[in-house]
Design an enzyme around this catalytic site. Structure first.
Site, short mmCIF file in Angstrom:
data_model
loop_
_atom_site.label_atom_id
_atom_site.label_comp_id
_atom_site.label_asym_id
_atom_site.label_seq_id
_atom_site.Cartn_x
_atom_site.Cartn_y
_atom_site.Cartn_z
CG ASN A 169 -1.94 1.15 1.12
OD1 ASN A 169 -2.89 1.03 0.36
ND2 ASN A 169 -1.74 2.26 1.82
CE1 TYR A 173 -2.44 6.86 5.10
CE2 TYR A 173 -0.33 5.72 5.07
CZ TYR A 173 -1.68 5.73 4.80
OH TYR A 173 -2.29 4.62 4.25
NE ARG A 174 -0.45 15.74 10.94
CZ ARG A 174 -1.74 15.95 11.20
NH1 ARG A 174 -2.56 16.37 10.26
NH2 ARG A 174 -2.20 15.76 12.42
CD1 TRP A 187 -1.35 4.55 10.97
CD2 TRP A 187 0.29 4.30 9.46
NE1 TRP A 187 -0.46 3.65 11.46
CE2 TRP A 187 0.54 3.47 10.57
CE3 TRP A 187 1.18 4.30 8.37
CZ2 TRP A 187 1.67 2.64 10.62
CZ3 TRP A 187 2.29 3.48 8.44
CH2 TRP A 187 2.52 2.68 9.55
CD GLU A 234 -2.69 2.91 -2.58
OE1 GLU A 234 -1.89 1.98 -2.38
OE2 GLU A 234 -3.71 3.08 -1.89
CG ASP A 283 -5.30 18.53 9.22
OD1 ASP A 283 -5.15 18.25 8.01
OD2 ASP A 283 -5.07 17.73 10.13
C1 LIG Z 1 -1.50 16.68 1.29
C2 LIG Z 1 -2.21 15.54 1.92
C3 LIG Z 1 -1.96 15.19 3.23
C4 LIG Z 1 -2.62 14.13 3.84
N1 LIG Z 1 -2.34 13.81 5.13
C5 LIG Z 1 -2.93 12.74 5.71
C6 LIG Z 1 -2.59 12.36 7.03
O1 LIG Z 1 -1.76 12.97 7.70
N2 LIG Z 1 -3.21 11.26 7.56
C7 LIG Z 1 -4.13 10.54 6.85
O2 LIG Z 1 -4.64 9.54 7.36
N3 LIG Z 1 -4.50 10.90 5.59
C8 LIG Z 1 -3.90 11.98 5.00
N4 LIG Z 1 -4.23 12.34 3.73
C9 LIG Z 1 -5.29 11.59 3.02
C10 LIG Z 1 -4.78 10.24 2.53
O3 LIG Z 1 -3.61 10.39 1.78
C11 LIG Z 1 -5.84 9.55 1.70
O4 LIG Z 1 -6.94 9.28 2.54
C12 LIG Z 1 -5.36 8.25 1.05
O5 LIG Z 1 -6.42 7.66 0.34
C13 LIG Z 1 -4.82 7.28 2.06
O6 LIG Z 1 -4.35 6.12 1.42
P1 LIG Z 1 -4.90 4.69 1.83
O7 LIG Z 1 -6.34 4.65 1.40
O8 LIG Z 1 -4.05 3.74 1.06
O9 LIG Z 1 -4.74 4.57 3.31
C14 LIG Z 1 -3.57 13.40 3.10
C15 LIG Z 1 -3.82 13.75 1.78
C16 LIG Z 1 -3.16 14.79 1.18
C17 LIG Z 1 -3.45 15.13 -0.25
MN LIG Z 2 -4.61 2.14 -0.20
#
Ligand SMILES: Cc1cc2nc3c(=O)[nH]c(=O)nc-3n(C[C@H](O)[C@H](O)[C@H](O)COP(=O)(O)O)c2cc1C
Ligand SMILES: [Mn+2]
Length: 482
Positions: A169, A173-174, A187, A234, A283
């Site tokens: 995956n 996630y910041r 996450w 992804e 945020d």
């Molecule tokens: C700039 C940016 C920052 C993000 N930061 C976070 C974060 O800190 N934590 C989080 O859970 N999702 C964050 N997201 C959203 C996730 O990247 C998004 O939900 C993504 O689908 C997660 O991947 P996953 O579905 O494989 O877990 C962020 C998105 C963007 C565009």
């Molecule tokens: Mn995913």
């Protein structure tokens, strides 16, 4: 055309006058934010800061921060071209009969060509630094907003593996910098990284390997933000989007792969049982999210290309860079949604709704209660479950025009009758919810009400002048001097 790496994308942005280099010295402590925020609010270009904190690592920001730049990243004239390509694939039915099967082969071969490829060596390892040889504090990581709890890596591609299925995956996630070799790992509970961590914890694993890449060809980075189904890598989707496999290379200290042309890579592990306070952080809702316990990422190696570029973003009151990523995600996923729910005509997540607060959906209504069925479908689907307010309108309403939705929807509703509340999971960033991640959601059935829905009154039409009068006025128009 697929970009090889971030640098090729920067070149194209520069050629298209979509990027500005900044040589004036700036501080990573809020100054980059203040400048970028002002530029974002007037729809300005990507920025490449060449002198941040007097350091050598340039900082790229706002690279995807417009519809045009998103389309350049996708390599298309219009994002609808991508949606079209995806629809073609989705409509591609399993064949019946030998001839159909033979015809299908080239298409399958084409799909096979899009799988990520593992390569022996990658530029992202031109410089390799193991424990004791690097410090995260040397990176120009931003302190974004005044009350932020520290500096945050905001645009990372975080790679994990599902220990049960072995599937990779990649999520964005910041990561809050704690010290020279430790960061937070934000996450959220609903995301795939967190799910993998739970699997690891259940299995009693003392360590979960994690790799983080920063700065790659734009679609690889974009893919990290895509809300794909469980166990759909992804990197496969990104390879499909760019019509060329992403090359992945093995990490130096962990058994994970990262994009070979990435600018910077952090390798390490998360202890599934460990938590540490993360935040506050300004945020993408435009408000600070408060401190919460989150996992900790221990970095065991830092590798990078020669002369690396650090790519980042800021999030906050819209419009910001992530709005355009969200827009592209919505346009690209609409065909997938429509395949399962053909009654959905269009949808729009206005920027001010910060993704999860507001969705406008138009449907071709076919039976009583249809609008409510669509709401429930959306609340039951992936990250769309977070949607706090769904407004469903008839197909003649243009959801791309929020003004039209406000006009028609509010004329059409009897609030007590047409608003429905449900309880369920909400976005972790929703600061108004009664509990973190749990609260209520609202669906507004703003479709025309039918007799079969118990509406016995007559439903009026919209104001109109006659076709004849329109024709007469057309003729007179020039003379009117208006
Ligand atoms: C700039 C940016 C920052 C993000 N930061 C976070 C974060 O800190 N934590 C989080 O859970 N999702 C964050 N997201 C959203 C996730 O990247 C998004 O939900 C993504 O689908 C997660 O991947 P996953 O579905 O494989 O877990 C962020 C998105 C963007 C565009
Ligand atoms: Mn995913």
């Amino acid at each position: 055309m697929a970009y090889e790496d971030l640098r090729e994308f920067i070149k194209v942005l520069e050629r298209q006058e979509e990027l500005k280099r900044i040589t004036v010295p700036v501080s990573s402590d809020q100054e980059v934010t203040e400048i970028t925020d002002r530029v974002s609010k007037r729809g300005g270009p990507a920025l490449l800061f060449e002198n941040v904190d007097g350091g050598k690592i340039p900082v790229l920001i706002n690279a995807l921060g417009s519809r045009r730049r998103m389309e350049l990243a996708l390599g298309v004239e219009s994002v609808e071209d991508v949606a079209g390509r995806l629809t073609d694939w989705l409509d591609f039915k399993s064949p019946e009969g030998l001839l159909a099967k033979v015809k299908m082969l080239p298409k399958l071969a084409e799909l096979g060509r899009y799988f990520p490829r593992e390569v022996k060596a990658g530029r992202c390892q031109e410089v390799v630094m193991r424990e004791g040889e690097f410090s995260l504090l040397d990176l120009p990581v931003l302190k974004c907003w005044e009350a932020d709890g520290g500096r945050f890596i905001t645009f990372p591609m975080v790679f994990t593996r599902n220990p049960r299925t072995g599937k990779r995956n990649c999520g964005m996630y910041r990561m809050q910098i704690y010290d020279a070799k430790t960061t937070g790992m934000h996450w959220q509970i609903h995301k795939h990284g967190a799910a993998h961590q739970r699997e690891e914890a259940r299995a009693g694993a003392p360590r979960m390997e994690v790799a983080v890449a920063i700065g790659a060809d734009p679609l690889t980075t974009f893919a990290a933000a895509l809300p794909l189904p469980d166990d759909l890598d992804e990197m496969i989707f990104a390879s499909f989007l760019r019509e060329k496999p992403i090359e992945m290379v093995k990490c130096v200290t962990v058994d994970m792969e990262v994009p070979a042309t990435a600018e910077i890579v952090l390798e390490g592990y998360v202890d599934p049982a460990e938590r540490r306070t993360e935040g506050p952080f300004g945020d993408h809702t435009g408000f600070y999210t408060l401190e919460e316990p989150y996992p900790v990422f221990h970095v065991t190696a830092l590798t990078h290309r020669k002369n690396p570029i650090y790519q980042t973003t800021i999030v906050g009151r819209p419009p910001m860079e992530d709005c355009y990523m969200g827009w592209a995600i919505t346009r690209i996923t609409l065909p997938v949604l429509r395949r399962q729910f053909p009654e959905i005509i269009d949808l729009n997540l206005p920027f001010e709704g910060v993704f999860h607060n507001l969705m406008l959906v138009s449907i071709r209504k076919q039976y009583p209660g249809h609008a409510r069925k669509v709401m429930n479908a959306i609340w039951g689907m992936g990250q769309a479950m977070f949607t706090k307010c769904i407004i469903v309108v008839d197909e003649d309403v243009d959801v791309q025009s929020p003004g039209e939705v406000v006009w028609k929807a509010l004329n059409n509703i009897d609030p007590e009758r047409d608003i429905q509340f449900v309880l369920g999971p909400v976005d972790v960033l929703d600061h108004a919810a009664r509990l973190t991640g749990y609260g209520s959601k609202m669906g507004v059935d703003a479709t025309r009400k039918w007799m079969s829905e118990g509406f016995e009154r007559r439903w009026p039409r919209e104001n109109q002048t006659s076709a004849e009068v329109k024709r007469v006025v057309d003729e007179k128009w020039k003379k009117l001097g208006l």
